[in-house]
Write a protein that holds these residues in place. Sequence first.
Motif, PDB file in Angstrom:
ATOM      1  N   ALA A 140     -33.619 -33.221  40.807  1.00  0.00           N
ATOM      2  CA  ALA A 140     -32.877 -33.988  42.045  1.00  0.00           C
ATOM      3  C   ALA A 140     -32.701 -35.244  41.967  1.00  0.00           C
ATOM      4  N   ARG A 141     -33.753 -35.765  41.433  1.00  0.00           N
ATOM      5  CA  ARG A 141     -33.917 -37.166  41.577  1.00  0.00           C
ATOM      6  C   ARG A 141     -32.949 -37.803  40.259  1.00  0.00           C
ATOM      7  N   GLU A 142     -33.049 -37.347  39.224  1.00  0.00           N
ATOM      8  CA  GLU A 142     -32.347 -37.272  38.215  1.00  0.00           C
ATOM      9  C   GLU A 142     -30.598 -37.369  38.367  1.00  0.00           C
ATOM     10  N   ALA A 143     -30.376 -36.090  39.183  1.00  0.00           N
ATOM     11  CA  ALA A 143     -29.067 -36.029  39.425  1.00  0.00           C
ATOM     12  C   ALA A 143     -28.295 -36.980  40.411  1.00  0.00           C
ATOM     13  N   TYR A 144     -29.505 -37.725  41.351  1.00  0.00           N
ATOM     14  CA  TYR A 144     -28.897 -38.709  42.421  1.00  0.00           C
ATOM     15  C   TYR A 144     -29.489 -40.041  41.981  1.00  0.00           C
ATOM     16  N   SER A 145     -29.809 -40.304  40.648  1.00  0.00           N
ATOM     17  CA  SER A 145     -30.428 -41.604  40.182  1.00  0.00           C
ATOM     18  C   SER A 145     -29.393 -43.034  40.712  1.00  0.00           C
ATOM     19  N   HIS A 146     -28.167 -42.530  40.618  1.00  0.00           N
ATOM     20  CA  HIS A 146     -27.202 -43.707  40.915  1.00  0.00           C
ATOM     21  C   HIS A 146     -26.328 -43.301  42.222  1.00  0.00           C
ATOM     22  N   GLU A 147     -26.011 -44.183  42.725  1.00  0.00           N
ATOM     23  CA  GLU A 147     -25.143 -44.090  43.995  1.00  0.00           C
ATOM     24  C   GLU A 147     -23.820 -43.217  43.835  1.00  0.00           C
ATOM     25  N   VAL A 148     -23.259 -42.112  44.617  1.00  0.00           N
ATOM     26  CA  VAL A 148     -22.586 -41.242  44.439  1.00  0.00           C
ATOM     27  C   VAL A 148     -21.625 -41.138  45.695  1.00  0.00           C
ATOM     28  N   SER A 149     -20.488 -40.704  45.100  1.00  0.00           N
ATOM     29  CA  SER A 149     -19.440 -40.167  46.307  1.00  0.00           C
ATOM     30  C   SER A 149     -19.010 -38.815  45.660  1.00  0.00           C
ATOM     31  N   SER A 150     -19.330 -37.710  46.399  1.00  0.00           N
ATOM     32  CA  SER A 150     -19.130 -36.490  45.693  1.00  0.00           C
ATOM     33  C   SER A 150     -18.334 -35.513  46.614  1.00  0.00           C
ATOM     34  N   ALA A 151     -17.619 -34.729  46.266  1.00  0.00           N
ATOM     35  CA  ALA A 151     -16.887 -33.740  46.809  1.00  0.00           C
ATOM     36  C   ALA A 151     -16.790 -32.617  46.137  1.00  0.00           C
ATOM     37  N   GLY A 152     -16.300 -31.492  47.140  1.00  0.00           N
ATOM     38  CA  GLY A 152     -16.276 -30.231  46.261  1.00  0.00           C
ATOM     39  C   GLY A 152     -16.038 -29.083  47.384  1.00  0.00           C
ATOM     40  N   PHE A 153     -16.343 -27.961  46.824  1.00  0.00           N
ATOM     41  CA  PHE A 153     -15.742 -26.858  47.749  1.00  0.00           C
ATOM     42  C   PHE A 153     -16.838 -25.581  47.857  1.00  0.00           C
ATOM     43  N   TRP A 154     -17.171 -25.150  48.836  1.00  0.00           N
ATOM     44  CA  TRP A 154     -18.054 -23.779  49.117  1.00  0.00           C
ATOM     45  C   TRP A 154     -17.148 -22.626  49.385  1.00  0.00           C
ATOM     46  N   PRO A 155     -17.398 -21.814  49.017  1.00  0.00           N
ATOM     47  CA  PRO A 155     -16.793 -20.357  49.586  1.00  0.00           C
ATOM     48  C   PRO A 155     -17.422 -19.815  50.922  1.00  0.00           C
ATOM     49  N   GLY A 156     -18.431 -20.466  51.173  1.00  0.00           N
ATOM     50  CA  GLY A 156     -19.147 -20.277  52.669  1.00  0.00           C
ATOM     51  C   GLY A 156     -20.433 -19.571  52.555  1.00  0.00           C
ATOM     52  N   GLY A 157     -21.053 -19.514  53.630  1.00  0.00           N
ATOM     53  CA  GLY A 157     -22.547 -19.118  53.642  1.00  0.00           C
ATOM     54  C   GLY A 157     -23.571 -20.047  54.035  1.00  0.00           C
ATOM     55  N   GLY A 158     -24.841 -19.676  54.432  1.00  0.00           N
ATOM     56  CA  GLY A 158     -25.735 -20.803  54.957  1.00  0.00           C
ATOM     57  C   GLY A 158     -25.402 -21.423  56.092  1.00  0.00           C
ATOM     58  N   LYS A 159     -25.487 -22.706  56.162  1.00  0.00           N
ATOM     59  CA  LYS A 159     -25.073 -23.462  57.293  1.00  0.00           C
ATOM     60  C   LYS A 159     -23.618 -23.451  57.580  1.00  0.00           C
ATOM     61  N   ILE A 160     -22.450 -22.847  56.991  1.00  0.00           N
ATOM     62  CA  ILE A 160     -21.278 -22.811  57.295  1.00  0.00           C
ATOM     63  C   ILE A 160     -20.791 -21.678  57.048  1.00  0.00           C
ATOM     64  N   ASP A 161     -20.015 -20.719  57.863  1.00  0.00           N
ATOM     65  CA  ASP A 161     -19.788 -19.520  57.813  1.00  0.00           C
ATOM     66  C   ASP A 161     -17.985 -19.437  57.331  1.00  0.00           C
ATOM     67  N   THR A 162     -17.551 -20.561  56.684  1.00  0.00           N
ATOM     68  CA  THR A 162     -16.148 -20.137  56.399  1.00  0.00           C
ATOM     69  C   THR A 162     -16.056 -20.998  54.973  1.00  0.00           C
ATOM     70  N   PRO A 163     -15.040 -20.680  54.090  1.00  0.00           N
ATOM     71  CA  PRO A 163     -14.865 -21.251  52.981  1.00  0.00           C
ATOM     72  C   PRO A 163     -14.426 -23.029  53.529  1.00  0.00           C
ATOM     73  N   ALA A 164     -14.637 -23.979  52.688  1.00  0.00           N
ATOM     74  CA  ALA A 164     -14.647 -25.160  52.962  1.00  0.00           C
ATOM     75  C   ALA A 164     -14.654 -26.347  52.209  1.00  0.00           C
ATOM     76  N   PHE A 165     -14.087 -27.406  51.986  1.00  0.00           N
ATOM     77  CA  PHE A 165     -14.188 -28.558  51.326  1.00  0.00           C
ATOM     78  C   PHE A 165     -15.216 -29.329  51.805  1.00  0.00           C
ATOM     79  N   TYR A 166     -16.137 -30.276  51.038  1.00  0.00           N
ATOM     80  CA  TYR A 166     -16.808 -31.012  51.668  1.00  0.00           C
ATOM     81  C   TYR A 166     -16.925 -32.482  50.886  1.00  0.00           C
ATOM     82  N   SER A 167     -17.552 -33.505  51.678  1.00  0.00           N
ATOM     83  CA  SER A 167     -17.690 -34.818  51.011  1.00  0.00           C
ATOM     84  C   SER A 167     -18.967 -35.378  51.319  1.00  0.00           C
ATOM     85  N   TYR A 168     -19.639 -36.001  50.755  1.00  0.00           N
ATOM     86  CA  TYR A 168     -20.710 -36.688  51.152  1.00  0.00           C
ATOM     87  C   TYR A 168     -21.131 -37.946  50.218  1.00  0.00           C
TER      88      TYR A 168
END
Length: 314
Positions: A212-240
């Motif tokens: 995880a630390r190597e994956a986020y070793s540098h500043e990022v703006s990341s976006a993507g898509f989840w099919p749902g599950g966990g903390k969100i129960d609908t397919p959705a796009f995300y950005s962080y």
Amino acid sequence: MLRFPNRSKTADWPELSFKDWSNTAATLHMWSQIIGKIRLAQTPWTNHSWHVPFYITARGLSTSLIPYDGRAFEIIFNLLNHQLVIQTTNGGQQSLALESRPVSSFYQNVLRALATLGLDIQIFTTPSEVADGIPFEKDSTHHHYDREFATRFWRALVQMDRVFKEFRSRFIGKCSPVHFFWGSFDLAVTRFSGREAPPHPGGVPHLPDWVAREAYSHEVSSAGFWPGGGKIDTPAFYSYAYPAPDGFSKAQISPPEAYYSDKLGEFILSYDDVRTSESPDDKLLEFLQSTYEAAANLSGWDRSALERELVPNP
């Protein structure tokens, strides 16, 4: 901003109610982890784990070529004809029907197919990034496979892959490919400012903190898509953003249907809000661009050095 030709229509984006296909999604997630871990075991490490994801193809999801001694092989989830296909560069091929079966059965059949092709590969069988994950050889819980929804999922990914690649083309700084991570089961694209980031806290289930630390070793703006599950129960796009700059959660973003989730620490836009809009491509691009701008502006990225004007296709 240039507009690209051949924009999609609502009809091009399939309905994808998570409630209706959640069991298939859970099973396909575990199957994908088995194949992903095979790629992980054989592929040289690339920064930010870019050596492990899958890629969207004209039939489903592919590992791309995986090295093995003096040859290579590829594993394909054909979600149109519902076959898992393993092909080697010396002409070998094995296929496994994608149908309702326990993860444990799928795992054993994959091992047999690899052995038939002369591929001796060992993997760590506990699922990654899944709390209370069941080792593959013991998993009889996940066994459902609905062909229609598996194909719908792939058709949705085809549309997203195209739009994400258009979004990616606007950035000339360091940027990930558009790729599908089997650990978190999401399609993603990530932009980098070029500056180092503070160490990631880690704590992801069954994922070493150093990864995880190597994956986020540098500043990022990341976006993507989840099919749902966990903390969100609908397919959705995300950005962080990592690290999230001060004021990020209160930033004015668009379209108006998008919102900031305090539970996830990310901006969210429902898949259905994109799918049912007059122009799904433009709706999704609006979300991707506005959330990126919020992250980049609040973090002081050198946008003039990282972005470019779009150019038309010849």
